[in-house]
Design a protein around this motif. Structure first.
Motif, short mmCIF file in Angstrom:
data_model
loop_
_atom_site.label_atom_id
_atom_site.label_comp_id
_atom_site.label_asym_id
_atom_site.label_seq_id
_atom_site.Cartn_x
_atom_site.Cartn_y
_atom_site.Cartn_z
N ASP A 118 37.20 18.70 4.60
CA ASP A 118 36.10 18.18 3.90
C ASP A 118 34.85 18.70 4.28
OD1 ASP A 118 37.22 16.30 5.33
OD2 ASP A 118 37.45 17.28 7.94
N ILE A 172 34.00 17.29 0.20
CA ILE A 172 33.66 16.38 0.47
C ILE A 172 31.85 16.00 1.14
CG2 ILE A 172 34.33 13.90 0.76
CD1 ILE A 172 36.01 15.58 -1.76
N PRO A 221 27.36 9.85 -3.73
CA PRO A 221 29.06 10.17 -2.58
C PRO A 221 29.75 9.13 -3.21
CG PRO A 221 26.74 7.60 -2.52
CD PRO A 221 26.35 9.25 -3.14
N GLY A 278 31.95 11.47 -5.05
CA GLY A 278 32.42 12.56 -4.00
C GLY A 278 34.27 11.49 -3.72
N ILE A 279 33.60 10.13 -3.22
CA ILE A 279 34.87 9.14 -3.29
C ILE A 279 36.20 8.57 -4.90
CG2 ILE A 279 35.43 7.05 -3.69
CD1 ILE A 279 33.15 6.34 -2.82
N LEU A 335 38.16 12.93 -3.95
CA LEU A 335 38.92 12.90 -3.00
C LEU A 335 39.79 12.41 -3.57
CD1 LEU A 335 40.14 13.90 -0.58
CD2 LEU A 335 39.01 11.38 0.73
N THR A 377 45.27 16.59 3.15
CA THR A 377 44.13 15.03 2.70
C THR A 377 44.62 14.19 3.48
OG1 THR A 377 45.70 14.20 1.45
CG2 THR A 377 44.22 15.94 0.40
N THR A 434 38.69 11.96 5.25
CA THR A 434 37.80 10.22 4.51
C THR A 434 36.35 10.85 3.57
OG1 THR A 434 35.95 10.60 5.95
CG2 THR A 434 37.94 9.36 7.10
N SER A 435 36.23 9.73 2.73
CA SER A 435 35.50 9.94 1.71
C SER A 435 34.28 9.04 2.16
CB SER A 435 35.33 10.05 0.56
OG SER A 435 34.46 10.22 -0.60
N TYR A 436 32.49 9.14 1.85
CA TYR A 436 32.08 8.13 1.62
C TYR A 436 32.58 7.09 1.60
CZ TYR A 436 29.93 12.06 1.45
OH TYR A 436 29.33 13.81 1.31
N SER A 476 32.70 3.12 0.19
CA SER A 476 32.16 2.26 -1.72
C SER A 476 31.16 1.45 -1.62
CB SER A 476 33.34 2.12 -2.14
OG SER A 476 33.40 2.24 -3.07
#
Length: 349
Positions: free
Chosen positions: A119, A122, A129, A132-133, A136, A157, A161-163, A165
């Motif tokens: 976390d 990322i 963002p 970042g996706i 991850l 993992t 969560t990521s940003y 899309s």
């Protein structure tokens, strides 16, 4: 192909082997890569384009990876069938992201990674963002490989969560017309636009297209992202009359269709910048990206009444899910127009 054409391909070298056969190789920064097939052939130009797009390594030597670290895990992963079976372009993209991760975290032990660490890594990429996706995804790639070879028992993992899309904007007819008004037929910008729009392919496939891929009124595409360049599963796309016209107007300077102002093949990054500059010069909104032309191609096909399978035959999507979104939207628009027309014809206010 004469000596002049050979000089037109940057970093290309040739020699005659002991059997009197011409051999070609790509050489940059001391790295030498043999090129298959005859010069100008599909397999030759595909391999040349991949080499040209590859960024040279920043350092030819890397310190030995300590056992149990992410650096050591990456070495193992790069030698595994899971990595080696990837398409050529996917290998380059995976390695670029993973090696970037290793620059900061390669010394860390794999068995000490936790969810909160993921976390935090990322979370630092709020200003990028999209990157970042992707990061991850690649962390998950190596972590799950670590589980497979029993370096880890649990997936840190999971739950990370990521940003969100952002979906690429699909160009409207008004935006397409605005680009065409700025860039006339016969210009390099219009040719790039026409190839993107009327083949429905990604920029990573369009910039590599060569005249050797054209056979009569069709153009053959080996999609890098889906791994088709390493198989016999290639798309053969009938060319729209607008594309045939644009190709007839093109000033052919190279076996590659799209070239720089100096007549050289583009790198992938250079092609992306070229299209972005053309879009900006047409004073289109920032939401208009090159990939949006692929979506516009699918939209137009859907609006023309093409089925999801027919659209897939052009775009080459592996899954029908995304293609069906275009057909559903087109069906909704058609039904809505029919409904309003019935209302008007019935005298409704």
């Amino acid at each position: 192909m004469g000596r002049r054409d050979l000089r037109g391909l940057k970093y290309l070298h040739a020699f005659i082997d002991r059997h009197g056969k011409a051999r070609y190789y790509f050489r940059r920064n001391g790295k030498r890569t043999p090129l298959p097939g005859s010069i100008g052939s599909r397999e030759f130009m595909d391999a040349y384009a991949v080499c040209l797009a590859d960024e040279p390594a920043k350092s030819s030597r890397r310190a030995a990876a300590a056992p149990g670290t992410f650096a050591a895990l990456a070495v193992s992963y790069y030698g595994s069938p899971a990595y080696r079976d990837l398409a050529t372009s996917s290998k380059a993209n995976y390695r670029r992201v993973i090696d970037g991760f290793l620059q900061e975290h390669g010394h860390r032990r794999v068995d000490q990674i936790r969810r909160e660490h993921i976390d935090a890594i990322i979370g630092k990429m709020a200003n990028k963002p999209g990157a970042g996706i992707v990061l991850l995804k690649r962390i998950r790639t190596v972590v799950r490989y670590a589980i497979a070879i029993k370096w880890l028992r649990h997936d840190p993992t999971l739950g990370a969560t990521s940003y969100r899309s952002k979906e690429f904007h699909t160009w409207t007819e008004k935006e397409l017309a605005q680009f065409e008004a700025r860039w006339p037929e016969g210009s390099r910008q219009r040719l790039a636009y026409t190839l993107l729009l009327y083949t429905g392919q990604r920029g990573s496939d369009v910039y590599r297209m060569s005249y050797a891929h054209i056979d009569g009124d069709t153009i053959e595409v080996a999609q890098q992202k889906t791994g088709q360049e390493d198989s016999d599963e290639k798309l053969v796309i009938p060319m729209h009359r607008n594309l045939r016209r644009e190709l007839s107007l093109a000033k052919r300077k190279h076996v590659v269709i799209l070239t720089t102002a100096y007549g050289q093949p583009f790198s992938l990054k250079g092609f992306g910048n070229f299209v972005s500059d053309a879009i900006q010069a047409a004073e289109l909104p920032a939401r208009c990206k090159a990939h949006g032309l692929r979506k516009a191609a699918a939209r137009r096909l859907a609006e023309a009444g093409c089925t999801a399978k027919q659209i897939q035959a052009i775009t080459g999507h592996k899954s029908l899910e995304e293609v069906e979104r275009y057909t559903r939207k087109a069906d909704q628009m058609l039904l809505a127009r029919q409904a309003v027309a019935k209302q008007e014809n019935n005298g409704g206010s």
